[in-house]
Write an enzyme that holds these catalytic residues in place. Structure first.
Site, PDB file in Angstrom:
ATOM      1  N   CYS A 123      50.863 -23.049  68.260  1.00 54.63           N
ATOM      2  CA  CYS A 123      51.038 -24.107  69.331  1.00 54.63           C
ATOM      3  C   CYS A 123      51.319 -23.664  70.764  1.00 54.63           C
ATOM      4  O   CYS A 123      52.366 -22.592  70.883  1.00 54.63           O
ATOM      5  CB  CYS A 123      51.964 -25.183  69.009  1.00 54.63           C
ATOM      6  SG  CYS A 123      52.287 -26.471  70.150  1.00 54.63           S
ATOM      7  N   ILE A 144      34.547 -31.235  54.359  1.00 53.65           N
ATOM      8  CA  ILE A 144      35.527 -31.208  55.575  1.00 53.65           C
ATOM      9  C   ILE A 144      34.810 -30.853  56.938  1.00 53.65           C
ATOM     10  O   ILE A 144      35.583 -30.609  57.883  1.00 53.65           O
ATOM     11  CB  ILE A 144      36.730 -30.309  55.324  1.00 53.65           C
ATOM     12  CG1 ILE A 144      36.380 -28.911  54.979  1.00 53.65           C
ATOM     13  CG2 ILE A 144      37.545 -31.002  53.959  1.00 53.65           C
ATOM     14  CD1 ILE A 144      37.184 -27.836  54.595  1.00 53.65           C
ATOM     15  N   ASP A 145      33.614 -30.714  56.803  1.00 49.25           N
ATOM     16  CA  ASP A 145      32.849 -30.167  57.973  1.00 49.25           C
ATOM     17  C   ASP A 145      32.520 -31.014  59.131  1.00 49.25           C
ATOM     18  O   ASP A 145      31.912 -30.725  60.189  1.00 49.25           O
ATOM     19  CB  ASP A 145      31.484 -29.458  57.402  1.00 49.25           C
ATOM     20  CG  ASP A 145      30.888 -30.408  56.686  1.00 49.25           C
ATOM     21  OD1 ASP A 145      30.411 -31.430  56.812  1.00 49.25           O
ATOM     22  OD2 ASP A 145      30.410 -29.919  55.441  1.00 49.25           O
ATOM     23  N   ALA A 188      30.084 -31.216  47.885  1.00 47.11           N
ATOM     24  CA  ALA A 188      29.678 -29.963  48.677  1.00 47.11           C
ATOM     25  C   ALA A 188      28.083 -29.949  48.824  1.00 47.11           C
ATOM     26  O   ALA A 188      27.672 -29.128  49.580  1.00 47.11           O
ATOM     27  CB  ALA A 188      30.316 -28.844  48.209  1.00 47.11           C
ATOM     28  N   HIS A 238      39.206 -35.127  51.727  1.00 42.95           N
ATOM     29  CA  HIS A 238      39.850 -33.919  51.669  1.00 42.95           C
ATOM     30  C   HIS A 238      39.905 -33.498  53.228  1.00 42.95           C
ATOM     31  O   HIS A 238      40.456 -32.321  53.421  1.00 42.95           O
ATOM     32  CB  HIS A 238      38.890 -32.805  51.076  1.00 42.95           C
ATOM     33  CG  HIS A 238      38.922 -33.030  49.467  1.00 42.95           C
ATOM     34  ND1 HIS A 238      37.924 -32.422  48.758  1.00 42.95           N
ATOM     35  CD2 HIS A 238      39.669 -33.771  48.899  1.00 42.95           C
ATOM     36  CE1 HIS A 238      38.251 -32.880  47.681  1.00 42.95           C
ATOM     37  NE2 HIS A 238      39.329 -33.923  47.572  1.00 42.95           N
ATOM     38  N   PHE A 249      33.119 -23.452  49.064  1.00 42.33           N
ATOM     39  CA  PHE A 249      34.276 -22.366  49.029  1.00 42.33           C
ATOM     40  C   PHE A 249      34.630 -22.103  47.542  1.00 42.33           C
ATOM     41  O   PHE A 249      35.188 -21.037  47.250  1.00 42.33           O
ATOM     42  CB  PHE A 249      35.294 -22.409  49.926  1.00 42.33           C
ATOM     43  CG  PHE A 249      36.374 -23.767  49.506  1.00 42.33           C
ATOM     44  CD1 PHE A 249      36.192 -24.994  49.975  1.00 42.33           C
ATOM     45  CD2 PHE A 249      37.231 -23.414  48.550  1.00 42.33           C
ATOM     46  CE1 PHE A 249      36.967 -26.239  49.523  1.00 42.33           C
ATOM     47  CE2 PHE A 249      38.026 -24.654  48.091  1.00 42.33           C
ATOM     48  CZ  PHE A 249      38.116 -25.707  48.577  1.00 42.33           C
ATOM     49  N   ARG A 250      34.619 -22.970  46.784  1.00 41.68           N
ATOM     50  CA  ARG A 250      34.958 -22.871  45.285  1.00 41.68           C
ATOM     51  C   ARG A 250      34.201 -21.753  44.445  1.00 41.68           C
ATOM     52  O   ARG A 250      34.241 -21.268  43.382  1.00 41.68           O
ATOM     53  CB  ARG A 250      34.957 -24.119  44.679  1.00 41.68           C
ATOM     54  CG  ARG A 250      35.982 -25.144  45.051  1.00 41.68           C
ATOM     55  CD  ARG A 250      35.867 -26.374  44.186  1.00 41.68           C
ATOM     56  NE  ARG A 250      36.544 -27.206  45.181  1.00 41.68           N
ATOM     57  CZ  ARG A 250      35.975 -28.102  46.092  1.00 41.68           C
ATOM     58  NH1 ARG A 250      34.574 -28.061  46.227  1.00 41.68           N
ATOM     59  NH2 ARG A 250      36.683 -29.023  46.829  1.00 41.68           N
ATOM     60  N   SER A 296      29.134 -32.402  41.542  1.00 45.00           N
ATOM     61  CA  SER A 296      29.282 -32.452  39.827  1.00 45.00           C
ATOM     62  C   SER A 296      29.941 -33.331  39.331  1.00 45.00           C
ATOM     63  O   SER A 296      30.282 -33.694  38.201  1.00 45.00           O
ATOM     64  CB  SER A 296      29.398 -31.016  39.635  1.00 45.00           C
ATOM     65  OG  SER A 296      30.945 -30.518  39.908  1.00 45.00           O
TER      66      SER A 296
HETATM   67 ZN    ZN Z   1      54.006 -27.585  68.851  1.00 42.09          ZN
END
Ligand code: ZN
Length: 240
Positions: A149, A104-105, A23, A120, A34-35, A191
């Site tokens: 969807c 995840i960005d 992070a 992740h 976010f943690r 960490s």
């Molecule tokens: Zn769908």
């Protein structure tokens, strides 16, 4: 030799270095971990992040999941920083084999990195749980409440590994292989407390393990080189 000179030498000589990041790499692009959302100071969420970002919570309360997710995990205006850019340059120059990230960005790819193992997952991939149709991140951001969807009405789920969910086996396998074959292992912005970070670095067999962090980690004793500071500032001193 100073620490930065040693790192420079190692990277100059390297043909298959691996960067393992967490992070802290993205916080310099303005994306908070976010943690670190603190329940005491954040009255707008009734549960800790670990609860909200879990598989069972997603199924039980998708509205609340998406309220947190859009506010705390989806930063579509963030730009790659000096660390992302330097790692992309090192790969292009043939020194770096892969980036293994807990983020995840998608900022490594945005900076130009090609081989990125996202342990992740990524906010940029989202799928309908019923028909598997793909949706991009802006679709999620713009959706009112729970994204649905447009083909079948199914709930759209981010391809992000939630708590209670296993990591993608193929991604893990490739990350392990890259680390096991690395001549230099550079670790930054983590960490090493978050699973599976600690386990992964045990696959490294070399003697050029460099840690870049603002604060000490439980792995400092294992490192062959420790650089203390902001990762963007440290990596921007490296010449490619
Ligand atoms: Zn769908």
């Amino acid at each position: 030799m100073t620490e930065i000179e040693t790192l420079q030498k190692w990277l100059d000589e390297s043909r298959r270095a691996v960067f393992f990041g967490g992070a802290g790499v993205s916080t310099e692009s303005g994306i908070p971990d976010f943690r670190s959302v603190d329940g005491l100071y954040n009255q707008s969420y009734a549960y800790p992040p670990e609860t909200i970002i879990s598989h069972s919570f997603f199924l039980k309360a998708p509205e609340e999941f998406y309220r947190f997710y859009k506010e705390k995990m989806l930063y579509l205006d963030a730009k790659p920083n000096a660390a992302h850019r330097k790692l992309a340059e090192l790969e292009a120059a043939g020194h770096l084999a892969a980036v293994v990230t807990q983020n995840i960005d998608g900022l490594h790819q945005a900076a130009g990195s090609k081989t990125v193992y996202e342990l992740h997952g990524s906010v940029h991939r989202n799928y309908c749980m019923k028909c598997r149709k793909f949706f991009d991140a802006p679709f999620i951001k713009q959706a009112e409440g729970v994204p649905r969807c447009d083909l079948c009405g199914g709930t759209v789920k981010p391809d992000v590994v939630l708590y209670e969910e296993p990591l993608d086996a193929l991604t893990m396998e490739r990350a392990v292989e890259a680390i096991a074959n690395a001549d230099v292992l550079l670790i930054g912005g983590t960490s090493l407390a978050v699973y599976p970070a600690a386990g992964l670095i045990n696959y490294y067999r070399g003697d050029r393990l460099a840690l870049i962090n603002k604060t000490p980690t439980p792995y400092d004793a294992r490192a062959n080189l420790i650089l203390t500071g902001r990762i963007g500032e440290i990596l921007s001193q490296i010449r490619v």
